[in-house]
Write a protein that holds these residues in place. Structure first.
Motif, mmCIF file in Angstrom:
data_model
loop_
_atom_site.group_PDB
_atom_site.id
_atom_site.type_symbol
_atom_site.label_atom_id
_atom_site.label_comp_id
_atom_site.label_asym_id
_atom_site.label_seq_id
_atom_site.Cartn_x
_atom_site.Cartn_y
_atom_site.Cartn_z
ATOM 1 N N THR A 227 0.835 -1.197 0.000
ATOM 2 C CA THR A 227 0.000 0.000 0.000
ATOM 3 C C THR A 227 0.874 1.253 0.000
ATOM 4 O O THR A 227 2.051 1.208 0.359
ATOM 5 C CB THR A 227 -0.937 0.039 1.217
ATOM 6 O OG1 THR A 227 -0.136 0.193 2.419
ATOM 7 C CG2 THR A 227 -1.760 -1.228 1.330
ATOM 8 N N ASN A 228 0.271 2.360 -0.404
ATOM 9 C CA ASN A 228 0.981 3.637 -0.448
ATOM 10 C C ASN A 228 0.573 4.525 0.716
ATOM 11 O O ASN A 228 -0.623 4.680 0.988
ATOM 12 C CB ASN A 228 0.669 4.361 -1.759
ATOM 13 C CG ASN A 228 1.157 3.601 -2.969
ATOM 14 O OD1 ASN A 228 2.356 3.433 -3.164
ATOM 15 N ND2 ASN A 228 0.234 3.114 -3.783
ATOM 16 N N ALA A 229 1.551 5.081 1.396
ATOM 17 C CA ALA A 229 1.263 6.014 2.486
ATOM 18 C C ALA A 229 0.661 7.290 1.924
ATOM 19 O O ALA A 229 1.138 7.833 0.930
ATOM 20 C CB ALA A 229 2.529 6.327 3.266
ATOM 21 N N GLY A 230 -0.393 7.784 2.569
ATOM 22 C CA GLY A 230 -1.059 8.997 2.123
ATOM 23 C C GLY A 230 -0.326 10.255 2.541
ATOM 24 O O GLY A 230 0.783 10.214 3.081
ATOM 25 N N CYS A 231 -0.975 11.383 2.333
ATOM 26 C CA CYS A 231 -0.341 12.686 2.566
ATOM 27 C C CYS A 231 -0.029 12.939 4.037
ATOM 28 O O CYS A 231 1.041 13.475 4.372
ATOM 29 C CB CYS A 231 -1.241 13.798 2.038
ATOM 30 S SG CYS A 231 -1.527 13.734 0.264
ATOM 31 N N VAL A 232 -0.960 12.592 4.922
ATOM 32 C CA VAL A 232 -0.744 12.875 6.339
ATOM 33 C C VAL A 232 0.443 12.091 6.880
ATOM 34 O O VAL A 232 1.347 12.648 7.514
ATOM 35 C CB VAL A 232 -2.014 12.562 7.159
ATOM 36 C CG1 VAL A 232 -1.716 12.592 8.659
ATOM 37 C CG2 VAL A 232 -3.111 13.571 6.827
ATOM 38 N N ILE A 233 0.467 10.796 6.619
ATOM 39 C CA ILE A 233 1.571 9.972 7.097
ATOM 40 C C ILE A 233 2.880 10.409 6.447
ATOM 41 O O ILE A 233 3.914 10.561 7.114
ATOM 42 C CB ILE A 233 1.295 8.488 6.800
ATOM 43 C CG1 ILE A 233 0.016 8.018 7.528
ATOM 44 C CG2 ILE A 233 2.489 7.631 7.201
ATOM 45 C CD1 ILE A 233 0.064 8.138 9.023
ATOM 46 N N SER A 234 2.859 10.668 5.133
ATOM 47 C CA SER A 234 4.076 11.037 4.404
ATOM 48 C C SER A 234 4.634 12.381 4.860
ATOM 49 O O SER A 234 5.848 12.593 4.849
ATOM 50 C CB SER A 234 3.792 11.075 2.904
ATOM 51 O OG SER A 234 3.477 9.785 2.415
ATOM 52 N N SER A 235 3.759 13.297 5.274
ATOM 53 C CA SER A 235 4.231 14.611 5.701
ATOM 54 C C SER A 235 5.034 14.536 6.994
ATOM 55 O O SER A 235 5.795 15.452 7.311
ATOM 56 C CB SER A 235 3.046 15.570 5.883
ATOM 57 O OG SER A 235 2.277 15.222 7.012
ATOM 58 N N HIS A 236 4.877 13.451 7.718
ATOM 59 C CA HIS A 236 5.614 13.290 8.978
ATOM 60 C C HIS A 236 6.866 12.435 8.819
ATOM 61 O O HIS A 236 7.836 12.622 9.558
ATOM 62 C CB HIS A 236 4.710 12.675 10.047
ATOM 63 C CG HIS A 236 3.610 13.583 10.493
ATOM 64 N ND1 HIS A 236 3.831 14.674 11.320
ATOM 65 C CD2 HIS A 236 2.285 13.592 10.213
ATOM 66 C CE1 HIS A 236 2.679 15.292 11.542
ATOM 67 N NE2 HIS A 236 1.729 14.656 10.877
ATOM 68 N N CYS A 237 6.861 11.502 7.852
ATOM 69 C CA CYS A 237 7.995 10.580 7.754
ATOM 70 C C CYS A 237 8.902 10.846 6.559
ATOM 71 O O CYS A 237 10.088 10.540 6.600
ATOM 72 C CB CYS A 237 7.497 9.144 7.718
ATOM 73 S SG CYS A 237 6.494 8.717 6.275
ATOM 74 N N GLY A 238 8.354 11.391 5.472
ATOM 75 C CA GLY A 238 9.175 11.734 4.330
ATOM 76 C C GLY A 238 9.291 10.649 3.276
ATOM 77 O O GLY A 238 8.975 9.478 3.504
#
Length: 285
Positions: free
Chosen positions: A261-272
């Motif tokens: 699965t692909n991480a969405g915007c919220v998760i990605s904004s914290h982990c990069g």
């Protein structure tokens, strides 16, 4: 008797196909750049998120849906003569759970059950798919289903490795000195979800392919306890690492298919960008 509708927030990071095929409804969290607010996965994709961060040089803020957002969404479902099971991102990480609880109190008792996943990303998705499985088994009472899920969340494991410290630094979770030293030494934190919160389980040094191999080894410690149909790989634009993990897990665990699965915007904004993780459920003791 009314049926049960499974609802989750956008940070569950399940694939569009899984959401569609299993009739899961999604309530998006918000991503805020300056005076512009985007709905996670609706108005903004992960690729667009990274492009905006690159252009503007700052990370966005993220925000939970307001209680009013939940009231509106829940009301539409209840009007369809359905009970609701809402599964949220960990209450330790967001006010999403509490806002959903507040909204649920606006409806007659028993119509809205809010379950704290105690997790994030597809760690939430593991519990969402367990809820789908219970429905297929014929459970028709939302309180019984919610009670089972609250026990199940304790068996979900989630670990991920971060490729770059830039986003931790931009988000204030890593100092400038730590950023420089970490970059020079090629340090990659392994983040583990424990008791609903994120902790640094280990700091690994070296190239990302070596670090991803270590992540695999950490997961395989639990190989005899993993539920075969509840193993996921989640990544934020780290397709090569994710595909390698998929192949290895399918081989080592003798599985026909491991879902990526692909991480969405919220998760990605914290982990990069480049982050990749393994999430799975352990069998009951």
């Amino acid at each position: 008797m009314s049926s049960i509708q499974i609802v989750a927030d956008s940070t569950c990071d399940l694939t569009p196909e899984m959401i569609r095929d299993n009739n899961i409804r999604i309530i998006p969290l918000h991503v805020v750049f300056g005076d512009r607010t985007y709905r996670d996965g609706v108005d903004l994709t992960t690729k667009q998120l990274y492009e905006k961060v690159e252009q503007e040089g700052v990370l966005p803020k993220t925000a939970a849906p307001a209680p009013a957002d939940f009231v509106q969404a829940f009301d539409e479902i209840i009007k369809e003569d359905k009970q609701i099971i809402f599964i949220s991102i960990s209450s330790e990480l967001s006010s999403t759970y509490q806002n959903a609880v507040i909204a649920g109190r606006e409806f007659p008792e028993g119509l809205v059950e809010v379950v704290d996943s105690r997790n994030l990303s597809t760690g939430i998705g593991v519990t969402v798919m367990q809820a789908v499985s219970y429905l297929r088994q014929g459970i028709t009472d939302s309180r019984e289903l919610a009670a089972r899920l609250r026990e199940d969340v304790l068996r979900v494991e989630a670990e991920f490795v971060i490729d770059t410290l830039d986003y931790l630094h931009k988000g204030g979770r890593c100092s400038g000195t730590q950023l420089v030293i970490g970059s020079l030494l090629r340090i990659h934190p392994v983040i583990k979800v424990t008791d609903g919160a994120m902790i640094v389980a280990e700091k690994l040094r070296g190239k990302m392919d070596k670090v991803v191999h270590n992540l695999l080894e950490r997961a395989l410690v639990h190989r005899d306890l993993m539920e075969a149909d509840r193993v996921f790989i989640t990544h934020s634009m780290a397709e090569e690492s994710a595909n390698w993990l998929k192949e290895q897990l399918e081989k080592e665990l003798h599985l026909e298919h491991v879902t990526v699965t692909n991480a969405g915007c919220v998760i990605s904004s914290h982990c990069g960008q480049g982050t990749v993780g393994i999430m799975f459920a352990k069998r009951p003791a």
